[in-house]
Write a protein that holds these residues in place. Structure first.
Motif, PDB file in Angstrom:
ATOM      1  N   VAL A  93      38.104   5.119 -32.388  1.00  7.89           N
ATOM      2  CA  VAL A  93      38.259   3.740 -32.850  1.00  7.89           C
ATOM      3  C   VAL A  93      39.660   3.251 -32.538  1.00  7.89           C
ATOM      4  CG1 VAL A  93      38.893   4.507 -35.187  1.00  7.89           C
ATOM      5  CG2 VAL A  93      38.103   2.157 -34.821  1.00  7.89           C
ATOM      6  N   ILE A  94      39.758   2.003 -32.106  1.00  9.46           N
ATOM      7  CA  ILE A  94      41.049   1.339 -31.921  1.00  9.46           C
ATOM      8  C   ILE A  94      41.067   0.134 -32.848  1.00  9.46           C
ATOM      9  CG2 ILE A  94      42.572   0.104 -30.340  1.00  9.46           C
ATOM     10  CD1 ILE A  94      41.444   1.795 -28.082  1.00  9.46           C
ATOM     11  N   GLU A  95      41.987   0.135 -33.781  1.00 12.66           N
ATOM     12  CA  GLU A  95      42.104  -0.964 -34.734  1.00 12.66           C
ATOM     13  C   GLU A  95      43.140  -1.970 -34.249  1.00 12.66           C
ATOM     14  OE1 GLU A  95      42.908   0.640 -38.587  1.00 12.66           O
ATOM     15  OE2 GLU A  95      41.012   1.746 -38.684  1.00 12.66           O
ATOM     16  N   GLY A  96      42.858  -3.237 -34.446  1.00  8.62           N
ATOM     17  CA  GLY A  96      43.776  -4.280 -33.996  1.00  8.62           C
ATOM     18  C   GLY A  96      43.574  -4.622 -32.530  1.00  8.62           C
ATOM     19  N   ASP A  97      44.468  -5.463 -32.011  1.00  8.39           N
ATOM     20  CA  ASP A  97      44.353  -5.917 -30.625  1.00  8.39           C
ATOM     21  C   ASP A  97      44.742  -4.811 -29.651  1.00  8.39           C
ATOM     22  OD1 ASP A  97      43.616  -8.434 -31.508  1.00  8.39           O
ATOM     23  OD2 ASP A  97      45.681  -9.210 -31.457  1.00  8.39           O
ATOM     24  N   ILE A  98      44.129  -4.841 -28.462  1.00  5.63           N
ATOM     25  CA  ILE A  98      44.537  -3.961 -27.378  1.00  5.63           C
ATOM     26  C   ILE A  98      45.768  -4.591 -26.729  1.00  5.63           C
ATOM     27  CG2 ILE A  98      43.896  -2.896 -25.193  1.00  5.63           C
ATOM     28  CD1 ILE A  98      42.239  -1.849 -27.457  1.00  5.63           C
ATOM     29  N   THR A  99      46.864  -3.843 -26.693  1.00  3.84           N
ATOM     30  CA  THR A  99      48.110  -4.369 -26.131  1.00  3.84           C
ATOM     31  C   THR A  99      48.706  -3.468 -25.055  1.00  3.84           C
ATOM     32  OG1 THR A  99      49.392  -3.293 -27.885  1.00  3.84           O
ATOM     33  CG2 THR A  99      48.700  -5.570 -28.277  1.00  3.84           C
ATOM     34  N   SER A 100      48.172  -2.231 -24.912  1.00  4.50           N
ATOM     35  CA  SER A 100      48.778  -1.297 -23.964  1.00  4.50           C
ATOM     36  C   SER A 100      47.742  -0.338 -23.405  1.00  4.50           C
ATOM     37  CB  SER A 100      49.897  -0.501 -24.658  1.00  4.50           C
ATOM     38  OG  SER A 100      50.443   0.470 -23.795  1.00  4.50           O
ATOM     39  N   VAL A 101      47.554  -0.390 -22.072  1.00  2.00           N
ATOM     40  CA  VAL A 101      46.654   0.549 -21.408  1.00  2.00           C
ATOM     41  C   VAL A 101      47.342   1.093 -20.167  1.00  2.00           C
ATOM     42  CG1 VAL A 101      44.643  -0.774 -22.198  1.00  2.00           C
ATOM     43  CG2 VAL A 101      45.495  -1.097 -19.865  1.00  2.00           C
ATOM     44  N   VAL A 102      46.843   2.211 -19.686  1.00  2.00           N
ATOM     45  CA  VAL A 102      47.279   2.791 -18.414  1.00  2.00           C
ATOM     46  C   VAL A 102      46.042   2.960 -17.550  1.00  2.00           C
ATOM     47  CG1 VAL A 102      48.188   4.871 -17.290  1.00  2.00           C
ATOM     48  CG2 VAL A 102      49.324   3.959 -19.322  1.00  2.00           C
ATOM     49  N   THR A 103      46.151   2.597 -16.278  1.00  2.00           N
ATOM     50  CA  THR A 103      45.028   2.750 -15.353  1.00  2.00           C
ATOM     51  C   THR A 103      45.399   3.748 -14.277  1.00  2.00           C
ATOM     52  OG1 THR A 103      45.764   0.937 -13.920  1.00  2.00           O
ATOM     53  CG2 THR A 103      44.310   0.358 -15.742  1.00  2.00           C
ATOM     54  N   LEU A 104      44.527   4.722 -14.036  1.00  2.00           N
ATOM     55  CA  LEU A 104      44.802   5.747 -13.040  1.00  2.00           C
ATOM     56  C   LEU A 104      44.007   5.549 -11.755  1.00  2.00           C
ATOM     57  CD1 LEU A 104      45.238   8.968 -15.210  1.00  2.00           C
ATOM     58  CD2 LEU A 104      46.951   7.352 -14.363  1.00  2.00           C
ATOM     59  N   ALA A 105      43.576   4.297 -11.522  1.00  2.00           N
ATOM     60  CA  ALA A 105      42.982   3.903 -10.241  1.00  2.00           C
ATOM     61  C   ALA A 105      43.336   2.444 -10.021  1.00  2.00           C
ATOM     62  CB  ALA A 105      41.469   4.095 -10.235  1.00  2.00           C
ATOM     63  N   SER A 106      43.683   2.094  -8.781  1.00  2.00           N
ATOM     64  CA  SER A 106      44.104   0.718  -8.507  1.00  2.00           C
ATOM     65  C   SER A 106      42.991  -0.283  -8.782  1.00  2.00           C
ATOM     66  CB  SER A 106      44.578   0.597  -7.058  1.00  2.00           C
ATOM     67  OG  SER A 106      43.574   1.039  -6.156  1.00  2.00           O
ATOM     68  N   ALA A 107      41.729   0.133  -8.588  1.00  2.00           N
ATOM     69  CA  ALA A 107      40.611  -0.776  -8.845  1.00  2.00           C
ATOM     70  C   ALA A 107      40.545  -1.169 -10.317  1.00  2.00           C
ATOM     71  CB  ALA A 107      39.295  -0.132  -8.419  1.00  2.00           C
ATOM     72  N   HIS A 108      40.865  -0.224 -11.207  1.00  3.49           N
ATOM     73  CA  HIS A 108      40.843  -0.533 -12.637  1.00  3.49           C
ATOM     74  C   HIS A 108      41.874  -1.606 -12.952  1.00  3.49           C
ATOM     75  CE1 HIS A 108      39.621   3.997 -13.191  1.00  3.49           C
ATOM     76  NE2 HIS A 108      38.761   3.322 -12.459  1.00  3.49           N
ATOM     77  N   ALA A 109      43.073  -1.468 -12.402  1.00  4.56           N
ATOM     78  CA  ALA A 109      44.127  -2.455 -12.633  1.00  4.56           C
ATOM     79  C   ALA A 109      43.737  -3.802 -12.039  1.00  4.56           C
ATOM     80  CB  ALA A 109      45.439  -1.969 -12.031  1.00  4.56           C
ATOM     81  N   GLY A 110      43.069  -3.771 -10.880  1.00  4.02           N
ATOM     82  CA  GLY A 110      42.620  -5.011 -10.257  1.00  4.02           C
ATOM     83  C   GLY A 110      41.663  -5.790 -11.141  1.00  4.02           C
ATOM     84  N   HIS A 111      40.818  -5.073 -11.882  1.00  2.00           N
ATOM     85  CA  HIS A 111      39.899  -5.745 -12.807  1.00  2.00           C
ATOM     86  C   HIS A 111      40.673  -6.484 -13.891  1.00  2.00           C
ATOM     87  CE1 HIS A 111      36.315  -4.372 -10.978  1.00  2.00           C
ATOM     88  NE2 HIS A 111      36.318  -3.131 -11.426  1.00  2.00           N
ATOM     89  N   PHE A 112      41.737  -5.865 -14.413  1.00  3.91           N
ATOM     90  CA  PHE A 112      42.547  -6.546 -15.420  1.00  3.91           C
ATOM     91  C   PHE A 112      43.156  -7.818 -14.841  1.00  3.91           C
ATOM     92  CE2 PHE A 112      42.318  -2.520 -17.703  1.00  3.91           C
ATOM     93  CZ  PHE A 112      42.318  -2.928 -19.031  1.00  3.91           C
ATOM     94  N   ALA A 113      43.590  -7.766 -13.587  1.00  6.15           N
ATOM     95  CA  ALA A 113      44.155  -8.949 -12.942  1.00  6.15           C
ATOM     96  C   ALA A 113      43.105 -10.042 -12.809  1.00  6.15           C
ATOM     97  CB  ALA A 113      44.717  -8.582 -11.574  1.00  6.15           C
TER      98      ALA A 113
END
Length: 265
Positions: A93-113
C-alpha cells in the motif's frame, strides 16, 4: 513485513477475513466498496480496480515468457482521505500522493512524459546525452532526475537515496536481481509487464498503468485512444493502396542469433 515478490505470487491478506469482490448492482456502493474494474482493451497483463471512497488497486498478472518468469502483484493506492477497500487483498500500500518513482527502462519514463508527469521521476536508467524524451532530458540536465545506471549496472544505493515510493522494473534476470536487492532494503518494486504482451497495442496500453499511478488516468486513456485512431487511419490507407512493395523485415537481438529474418516471403 513485505514478502519477496519472487517467492510467491499469492497476495498478502489485507484483513483477517477475505471474500470475492462485491457483485455490481444498481445501488450506490458503500464506502470502500468496488464500483468499477477497468480491463484494458488491448493489454492483458493488468487491470485497475476503483473503489468508492477514492482508493484504487493496480492488479498485474504477467505471464511467463521464454526468458522471464511470471509476476503477479496488487498495489493499493490510498490517497489522503480515501477509505481503505473492503473484502479484498493487496501486497503493498502507498498512502498519500505519489511524488517519487524510479524507472529502470527508458520506455517507462517515456510514459510518464506522455501523461505530463515527468516531475514524479526522480531516477531513471538513461543518461541525458542519450535521452530522446525532451521532458526527461530537461529534467536530467536540470538535476531534477538522476541517472541511476541501467540493467545490472543500476546502483541500488543511489536508488535507495532517492527514497522512491515505486521502482519500475522489467522482467529480465538483471532486473530481477536489482529488484531483489532493493526489496531487501524495503523498497517496493513494481514489475512492468509490457514485454509479455502479444501485440504492440497491448504493450503501448501499459501507459494506462502509469496514468493510474500518476493520477492521470483519463489522460493516459485519451493518449491510447488518439494513437489507436492514428494507427487505424494509416492501416486503412495501406489496405487501399493499389501497389504494395515487398518489405524486408528483420529484428536484432543482443543474444545469438543476432539477426532474425521476419519476412514470410
Amino acid at each position: 513485513g513485505n514478502s519477496s515478490l519472487l517467492e510467491s505470487s499469492e497476495p498478502i491478506a489485507a484483513s483477517q477475513e477475505t471474500a470475492s469482490a462485491p457483485e455490481s448492482s444498481a445501488a450506490e456502493p458503500s464506502e470502500g466498496g468496488l464500483p468499477e474494474i477497468y480491463d484494458p482493451a488491448y493489454a492483458k497483463g493488468f487491470a485497475i480496480e476503483y473503489y468508492s471512497g477514492g482508493a484504487k488497486i493496480i492488479a498485474t498478472d504477467i505471464p511467463a515468457t521464454a526468458s522471464t518468469q511470471a509476476f503477479s502483484q496488487r498495489l493499493l493506492l490510498l490517497p489522503e482521505g480515501a477509505e481503505e477497500p473492503r473484502d479484498t487483498q493487496w501486497d503493498h500500500v502507498i498512502e498519500g500522493d505519489i511524488t517519487s518513482v524510479v524507472t529502470l527502462a527508458s520506455a517507462h519514463a517515456g510514459h510518464f512524459a506522455n501523461v505530463d508527469a515527468i516531475d514524479l521521476v526522480k531516477g531513471c536508467s538513461i543518461e541525458a546525452e542519450k535521452c530522446y524524451v525532451p521532458a526527461l532530458k530537461t529534467a536530467l540536465e536540470a538535476g531534477d532526475t538522476v541517472y541511476v545506471g541501467s540493467s545490472s549496472k543500476a546502483d541500488p544505493e543511489l536508488i535507495a537515496s532517492l527514497a522512491p515510493q515505486i521502482v519500475f522494473v522489467g522482467g529480465m534476470a538483471s532486473d530481477v536481481e536489482v529488484a531483489q536487492k532493493l526489496e531487501e532494503s524495503g523498497i517496493f518494486c513494481l514489475y512492468f509487464g509490457d514485454f509479455a504482451e502479444e501485440d504492440f497495442l497491448g504493450r503501448a496500453q501499459w501507459i494506462e498503468l502509469i496514468g493510474a499511478v500518476a493520477g492521470k488516468d483519463e489522460e493516459a486513456r485519451s493518449f491510447v485512444t488518439e494513437n489507436v485512431a492514428e494507427i487505424d487511419g494509416i492501416t486503412e490507407k495501406i489496405q487501399a493502396a493499389g501497389e504494395k512493395p515487398k518489405v524486408l523485415w528483420f529484428t536484432h537481438s543482443s543474444s545469438e542469433p543476432h539477426w532474425n529474418l521476419r519476412t514470410s516471403q
